[in-house]
Design a protein around this motif. Sequence first.
Motif, PDB file in Angstrom:
ATOM      1  N   ASN A  71       3.995   2.371  27.675  1.00 44.33           N
ATOM      2  CA  ASN A  71       4.219   1.944  29.057  1.00 44.33           C
ATOM      3  C   ASN A  71       5.543   2.519  29.543  1.00 44.33           C
ATOM      4  O   ASN A  71       6.600   1.933  29.302  1.00 44.33           O
ATOM      5  CB  ASN A  71       4.231   0.411  29.160  1.00 44.33           C
ATOM      6  CG  ASN A  71       4.474  -0.075  30.581  1.00 44.33           C
ATOM      7  OD1 ASN A  71       4.662   0.719  31.501  1.00 44.33           O
ATOM      8  ND2 ASN A  71       4.479  -1.383  30.773  1.00 44.33           N
ATOM      9  N   PRO A  72       5.510   3.647  30.255  1.00 39.28           N
ATOM     10  CA  PRO A  72       6.748   4.321  30.651  1.00 39.28           C
ATOM     11  C   PRO A  72       7.531   3.601  31.749  1.00 39.28           C
ATOM     12  O   PRO A  72       8.646   3.998  32.062  1.00 39.28           O
ATOM     13  CB  PRO A  72       6.260   5.687  31.138  1.00 39.28           C
ATOM     14  CG  PRO A  72       4.862   5.441  31.579  1.00 39.28           C
ATOM     15  CD  PRO A  72       4.314   4.384  30.664  1.00 39.28           C
ATOM     16  N   ASN A  73       6.965   2.542  32.325  1.00 41.57           N
ATOM     17  CA  ASN A  73       7.617   1.873  33.453  1.00 41.57           C
ATOM     18  C   ASN A  73       8.288   0.554  33.078  1.00 41.57           C
ATOM     19  O   ASN A  73       8.834  -0.118  33.956  1.00 41.57           O
ATOM     20  CB  ASN A  73       6.602   1.627  34.569  1.00 41.57           C
ATOM     21  CG  ASN A  73       6.028   2.929  35.094  1.00 41.57           C
ATOM     22  OD1 ASN A  73       6.767   3.877  35.338  1.00 41.57           O
ATOM     23  ND2 ASN A  73       4.714   2.991  35.236  1.00 41.57           N
ATOM     24  N   GLN A  74       8.266   0.176  31.811  1.00 37.93           N
ATOM     25  CA  GLN A  74       8.891  -1.091  31.440  1.00 37.93           C
ATOM     26  C   GLN A  74      10.412  -0.942  31.448  1.00 37.93           C
ATOM     27  O   GLN A  74      10.949   0.141  31.203  1.00 37.93           O
ATOM     28  CB  GLN A  74       8.380  -1.574  30.093  1.00 37.93           C
ATOM     29  CG  GLN A  74       8.618  -0.623  28.938  1.00 37.93           C
ATOM     30  CD  GLN A  74       7.946  -1.085  27.672  1.00 37.93           C
ATOM     31  OE1 GLN A  74       8.044  -2.244  27.310  1.00 37.93           O
ATOM     32  NE2 GLN A  74       7.267  -0.176  26.991  1.00 37.93           N
ATOM     33  N   PRO A  75      11.127  -2.015  31.762  1.00 37.03           N
ATOM     34  CA  PRO A  75      12.590  -1.927  31.800  1.00 37.03           C
ATOM     35  C   PRO A  75      13.164  -1.591  30.430  1.00 37.03           C
ATOM     36  O   PRO A  75      12.608  -1.967  29.401  1.00 37.03           O
ATOM     37  CB  PRO A  75      13.023  -3.330  32.251  1.00 37.03           C
ATOM     38  CG  PRO A  75      11.849  -4.212  32.066  1.00 37.03           C
ATOM     39  CD  PRO A  75      10.629  -3.359  32.077  1.00 37.03           C
ATOM     40  N   ASN A  76      14.265  -0.865  30.439  1.00 35.76           N
ATOM     41  CA  ASN A  76      14.915  -0.444  29.201  1.00 35.76           C
ATOM     42  C   ASN A  76      15.812  -1.558  28.688  1.00 35.76           C
ATOM     43  O   ASN A  76      16.930  -1.746  29.169  1.00 35.76           O
ATOM     44  CB  ASN A  76      15.730   0.831  29.447  1.00 35.76           C
ATOM     45  CG  ASN A  76      16.283   1.410  28.160  1.00 35.76           C
ATOM     46  OD1 ASN A  76      16.012   0.913  27.078  1.00 35.76           O
ATOM     47  ND2 ASN A  76      17.059   2.472  28.293  1.00 35.76           N
ATOM     48  N   LEU A  77      15.323  -2.300  27.706  1.00 31.37           N
ATOM     49  CA  LEU A  77      16.099  -3.366  27.072  1.00 31.37           C
ATOM     50  C   LEU A  77      16.841  -2.857  25.845  1.00 31.37           C
ATOM     51  O   LEU A  77      17.466  -3.626  25.134  1.00 31.37           O
ATOM     52  CB  LEU A  77      15.171  -4.522  26.670  1.00 31.37           C
ATOM     53  CG  LEU A  77      14.381  -5.165  27.801  1.00 31.37           C
ATOM     54  CD1 LEU A  77      13.471  -6.274  27.253  1.00 31.37           C
ATOM     55  CD2 LEU A  77      15.307  -5.700  28.881  1.00 31.37           C
ATOM     56  N   ARG A  78      16.761  -1.533  25.611  1.00 26.10           N
ATOM     57  CA  ARG A  78      17.324  -0.913  24.407  1.00 26.10           C
ATOM     58  C   ARG A  78      18.320   0.184  24.780  1.00 26.10           C
ATOM     59  O   ARG A  78      18.319   1.259  24.208  1.00 26.10           O
ATOM     60  CB  ARG A  78      16.181  -0.357  23.558  1.00 26.10           C
ATOM     61  CG  ARG A  78      15.206  -1.433  23.091  1.00 26.10           C
ATOM     62  CD  ARG A  78      13.891  -0.841  22.610  1.00 26.10           C
ATOM     63  NE  ARG A  78      14.048   0.105  21.530  1.00 26.10           N
ATOM     64  CZ  ARG A  78      13.916  -0.171  20.239  1.00 26.10           C
ATOM     65  NH1 ARG A  78      13.623  -1.391  19.854  1.00 26.10           N
ATOM     66  NH2 ARG A  78      14.054   0.769  19.332  1.00 26.10           N
ATOM     67  N   GLN A  79      19.201  -0.100  25.735  1.00 22.99           N
ATOM     68  CA  GLN A  79      20.168   0.900  26.185  1.00 22.99           C
ATOM     69  C   GLN A  79      21.262   1.155  25.156  1.00 22.99           C
ATOM     70  O   GLN A  79      21.778   2.268  25.054  1.00 22.99           O
ATOM     71  CB  GLN A  79      20.819   0.444  27.500  1.00 22.99           C
ATOM     72  CG  GLN A  79      19.858   0.364  28.661  1.00 22.99           C
ATOM     73  CD  GLN A  79      20.509  -0.216  29.901  1.00 22.99           C
ATOM     74  OE1 GLN A  79      21.673  -0.657  29.872  1.00 22.99           O
ATOM     75  NE2 GLN A  79      19.777  -0.237  30.997  1.00 22.99           N
TER      76      GLN A  79
END
Length: 200
Positions: free
Chosen positions: A52-60
């Motif tokens: 899912n390329p649109n999920q928020p990045n929680l792994r910055q």
Amino acid sequence: MGTPVVVAVSRDEFHRFSKTPCEHIELVEGLGVRGDAHAGTVVQHLSRLRRNPNQPNLRQVHLIQSDVLDDARAAGHDVGPGSLGENVLTDGVDLLGVPTDTRLMIGDAVVRVTGLRNPCRQINEHSAGLLKVVVRRVDGAASDSDVELGPTGGALSLDGVGIVRRAGVMGVVERSGSVRPGDTLEVVLPDEPHTPLAPV
């Protein structure tokens, strides 16, 4: 534990397992580590991009405790800062014991902890058997069994017993700032009730 401190910082502009240690990293609010392949507002990890390329990045930002590397070296693995793909190597703080949404004040920057790094096969590809260092039975019992991996790569159990993930924590940048070795960390817990960390 003593005063929480940054031991080393690392980044890599490419999607490789390990990152390169450097003198400092720049954390950018809402994005992550400047110049790192995992920086962005939406997910950047390749396995998650495919799902899912649109999920928020929680792994910055990936942070890991130095005792994990100590244990890996004691088990015969050649690891150092950045080897496990972490951006920030710490000492003196139990990252795995903080609740979700804990704020880490590091220098001028603020990182909000979103969850646990989910160990996967890449760890064993880096060094055979290393996965067993970062995944342990929740009851602490030693095991000669291989770690079972789920369909998306994450560890599920060891000998059918729940596991503790020790591969570090993930977070998002809430305030920009430069981070370098020797910087101190302040842990600010969220309001109760606390939510235990889960893989993200």
